[in-house]
Enzyme design. Structure first.
Site, mmCIF file in Angstrom:
data_model
loop_
_atom_site.group_PDB
_atom_site.id
_atom_site.type_symbol
_atom_site.label_atom_id
_atom_site.label_comp_id
_atom_site.label_asym_id
_atom_site.label_seq_id
_atom_site.Cartn_x
_atom_site.Cartn_y
_atom_site.Cartn_z
ATOM 1 N N GLY A 92 0.957 -1.170 0.098
ATOM 2 C CA GLY A 92 -0.126 -0.078 0.048
ATOM 3 C C GLY A 92 0.926 1.307 0.077
ATOM 4 O O GLY A 92 0.587 2.264 0.526
ATOM 5 N N TYR A 116 -14.855 -1.610 8.854
ATOM 6 C CA TYR A 116 -13.400 -1.012 9.188
ATOM 7 C C TYR A 116 -13.134 -1.370 10.427
ATOM 8 O O TYR A 116 -11.927 -2.047 10.524
ATOM 9 C CB TYR A 116 -13.273 0.682 8.865
ATOM 10 C CG TYR A 116 -11.944 1.136 8.888
ATOM 11 C CD1 TYR A 116 -11.199 0.624 8.010
ATOM 12 C CD2 TYR A 116 -11.751 1.876 10.156
ATOM 13 C CE1 TYR A 116 -9.726 1.295 8.142
ATOM 14 C CE2 TYR A 116 -10.237 2.616 10.007
ATOM 15 C CZ TYR A 116 -9.454 2.215 9.263
ATOM 16 O OH TYR A 116 -8.194 2.564 9.572
HETATM 17 N N1 LIG Z 1 -4.542 7.662 7.104
HETATM 18 C C1 LIG Z 1 -5.260 7.686 8.435
HETATM 19 O O1 LIG Z 1 -5.755 8.635 8.695
HETATM 20 C C2 LIG Z 1 -5.250 6.396 9.059
HETATM 21 C C3 LIG Z 1 -5.553 6.257 10.407
HETATM 22 C C4 LIG Z 1 -5.769 5.223 11.014
HETATM 23 C C5 LIG Z 1 -5.075 3.845 10.398
HETATM 24 N N2 LIG Z 1 -4.589 3.955 9.024
HETATM 25 C C6 LIG Z 1 -4.223 2.573 8.459
HETATM 26 O O2 LIG Z 1 -3.020 2.960 7.978
HETATM 27 C C7 LIG Z 1 -3.011 2.248 6.768
HETATM 28 C C8 LIG Z 1 -2.428 2.988 5.508
HETATM 29 O O3 LIG Z 1 -3.509 3.882 5.615
HETATM 30 P P1 LIG Z 1 -3.025 5.079 4.557
HETATM 31 O O4 LIG Z 1 -3.841 6.213 4.774
HETATM 32 O O5 LIG Z 1 -1.980 5.231 3.829
HETATM 33 O O6 LIG Z 1 -4.300 4.505 3.296
HETATM 34 P P2 LIG Z 1 -4.521 5.014 1.735
HETATM 35 O O7 LIG Z 1 -5.997 4.344 1.406
HETATM 36 O O8 LIG Z 1 -4.120 6.088 1.423
HETATM 37 O O9 LIG Z 1 -3.528 3.862 0.984
HETATM 38 C C9 LIG Z 1 -3.858 2.446 0.977
HETATM 39 C C10 LIG Z 1 -3.170 2.068 -0.258
HETATM 40 O O10 LIG Z 1 -3.503 0.615 -0.385
HETATM 41 C C11 LIG Z 1 -3.431 0.467 -1.941
HETATM 42 N N3 LIG Z 1 -4.211 -0.940 -1.978
HETATM 43 C C12 LIG Z 1 -5.546 -1.118 -2.235
HETATM 44 N N4 LIG Z 1 -5.834 -2.393 -2.690
HETATM 45 C C13 LIG Z 1 -4.740 -3.060 -2.535
HETATM 46 C C14 LIG Z 1 -4.107 -4.506 -2.791
HETATM 47 N N5 LIG Z 1 -5.274 -5.421 -3.084
HETATM 48 N N6 LIG Z 1 -3.157 -4.857 -2.534
HETATM 49 C C15 LIG Z 1 -2.040 -3.879 -2.413
HETATM 50 N N7 LIG Z 1 -2.390 -2.656 -2.346
HETATM 51 C C16 LIG Z 1 -3.875 -2.199 -2.134
HETATM 52 C C17 LIG Z 1 -4.236 1.235 -2.625
HETATM 53 O O11 LIG Z 1 -3.917 1.587 -3.812
HETATM 54 C C18 LIG Z 1 -3.405 2.648 -1.515
HETATM 55 O O12 LIG Z 1 -2.349 3.159 -2.121
HETATM 56 C C19 LIG Z 1 -4.315 1.236 6.559
HETATM 57 O O13 LIG Z 1 -4.247 -0.198 7.259
HETATM 58 C C20 LIG Z 1 -5.146 2.310 7.632
HETATM 59 O O14 LIG Z 1 -6.282 1.610 8.003
HETATM 60 C C21 LIG Z 1 -4.663 5.218 8.530
#
Ligand SMILES: NC(=O)c1ccc[n+]([C@@H]2O[C@H](COP(=O)([O-])OP(=O)(O)OC[C@H]3O[C@@H](n4cnc5c(N)ncnc54)[C@H](O)[C@@H]3O)[C@@H](O)[C@H]2O)c1
Length: 321
Positions: free
Chosen positions: A8, A141
């Site tokens: 990701g 989620y």
């Molecule tokens: N951003 C926040 O505020 C936040 C807060 C709490 C937890 N998180 C967690 O941190 C992690 C990353 O979050 P983020 O904000 O960077 O998310 P994001 O949505 O910006 O990025 C997720 C990435 O996963 C990729 N993806 C989707 N399907 C996929 C697949 N099948 N195989 C491989 N890659 C795939 C997408 O293309 C995307 O680039 C997640 O687990 C999220 O739940 C984020």
């Protein structure tokens, strides 16, 4: 040579974690991967793998070919989109994590897994939410995040996989746009304040949530993965706090820099219901005690830095008109 895999990697966190890890470990040791191509901010010959985490053999192949020893598993579907597509969210969030943990077990890899304040639910104490407390989330989620926390604990206890993680609050950053979460307003507001001096917010003005600026989030990931395992009682799913505000108080902070900024509200019932089921603030004393967590940015420091950095980033587009 031990290498690091980030899944990701094109997302909000990965876009900044990749350069941070490459600065620390060297470019060739950090393999970025995603199901989509990253924005072209990195050199085209920097290591990148097109990797779909829902396919076990893809994960296995990349880990084997590159001699991966640590996986930062960021691929997931975020809260608001997951509520729209719950079946797909289960497949990606649980399937992806299960594959990463299985491959980590087979290849003796360490794993970082980010959980979220979304792992809590309406029956969780909402103020200074304890580290260990009831977790009955009402969103897909949240269901995948609690299940993920449990699966990580299981792989650590049953198979000795060194899996560590945190529960991030909403993350604020200016490099990559947020990926469809309930706290996205706290990023969008800065883009709109700079461009239009106006923002229409999808959460109500008094919705208090914990938030964190990306530099603190990146430091938390690196510090937890570097922490002495002997000191970690929890290992996984550490509550993390940094700052706490409502849309109204964030707007007031922005007005200190852009006095004419106006915020209005058009509440989205779906995202409001998600926010109302989450903690207003968390108790992160376990992270502070076990690996020395301490945030550097409060809301004032974050707002000042966001406006400066985003202002610079948006300048060429604004100049074009
Ligand atoms: N951003 C926040 O505020 C936040 C807060 C709490 C937890 N998180 C967690 O941190 C992690 C990353 O979050 P983020 O904000 O960077 O998310 P994001 O949505 O910006 O990025 C997720 C990435 O996963 C990729 N993806 C989707 N399907 C996929 C697949 N099948 N195989 C491989 N890659 C795939 C997408 O293309 C995307 O680039 C997640 O687990 C999220 O739940 C984020």
């Amino acid at each position: 040579m031990d290498t690091i895999l980030v899944t990701g990697a094109a997302g909000q966190i990965g876009s900044e974690l990749i350069p941070a890890l490459r600065t620390k470990h060297g470019v060739s040791r950090v393999i970025a991967s995603d199901i989509r191509m990253p924005a072209s901010t990195t050199a085209s010959d920097d290591p990148f793998e097109h990797l779909d985490c829902t396919k076990l053999d893809h994960v296995q192949d990349v880990v084997r070919r590159h001699g991966v020893r640590t996986i930062y598993h960021l691929a997931a579907m975020l809260s608001a989109i997951a509520e729209d597509r719950p079946q797909a969210a289960w497949t990606l969030n649980m399937g992806g994590l299960y594959h990463v943990l299985e491959v980590a077990r087979q290849h003796r890899c360490s794993v970082f897994f980010p959980s979220s304040i979304g792992a809590f639910g309406p029956t969780t104490p909402r103020d200074r939410t304890p580290q260990d407390t009831p977790q009955r989330p009402t969103t897909m989620y949240g269901v995948t995040k609690v299940s993920g926390e449990l699966l990580c604990d299981y792989y650590a206890q049953r198979f000795g996989v060194d899996v560590r993680g945190v529960r991030f609050p909403g993350l604020i950053s200016y490099v990559a746009p947020p990926g469809g979460g309930t706290t996205d307003y706290a990023v969008e507001i800065f883009y709109q304040a700079i461009r239009y001096r106006h923002y229409t917010c999808f959460l109500s003005g008094d919705t208090a949530l914990d938030m964190m600026y990306m530099p603190d989030a990146l430091r938390a990931i690196v510090e937890l993965m570097d922490a002495d395992p002997a000191r970690l009682k929890h290992r996984n799913a550490f509550n993390l706090g940094a700052m706490n505000f409502t849309p109204e108080t964030l707007a007031a902070e922005i007005r200190k820099h852009i006095p004419e900024f106006v915020i209005e509200y058009e509440v989205d019932p779906i995202r409001q219901a998600i926010a109302d089921s989450w903690p207003r603030s968390v108790d992160d004393s376990a992270a502070r005690a076990e690996w020395g967590w301490k945030p550097a940015y409060d809301v004032a420091a974050m707002t000042k830095d966001m406006l400066e950095k985003l202002g610079t980033k948006l300048k060429p587009a604004l100049a074009k008109g």
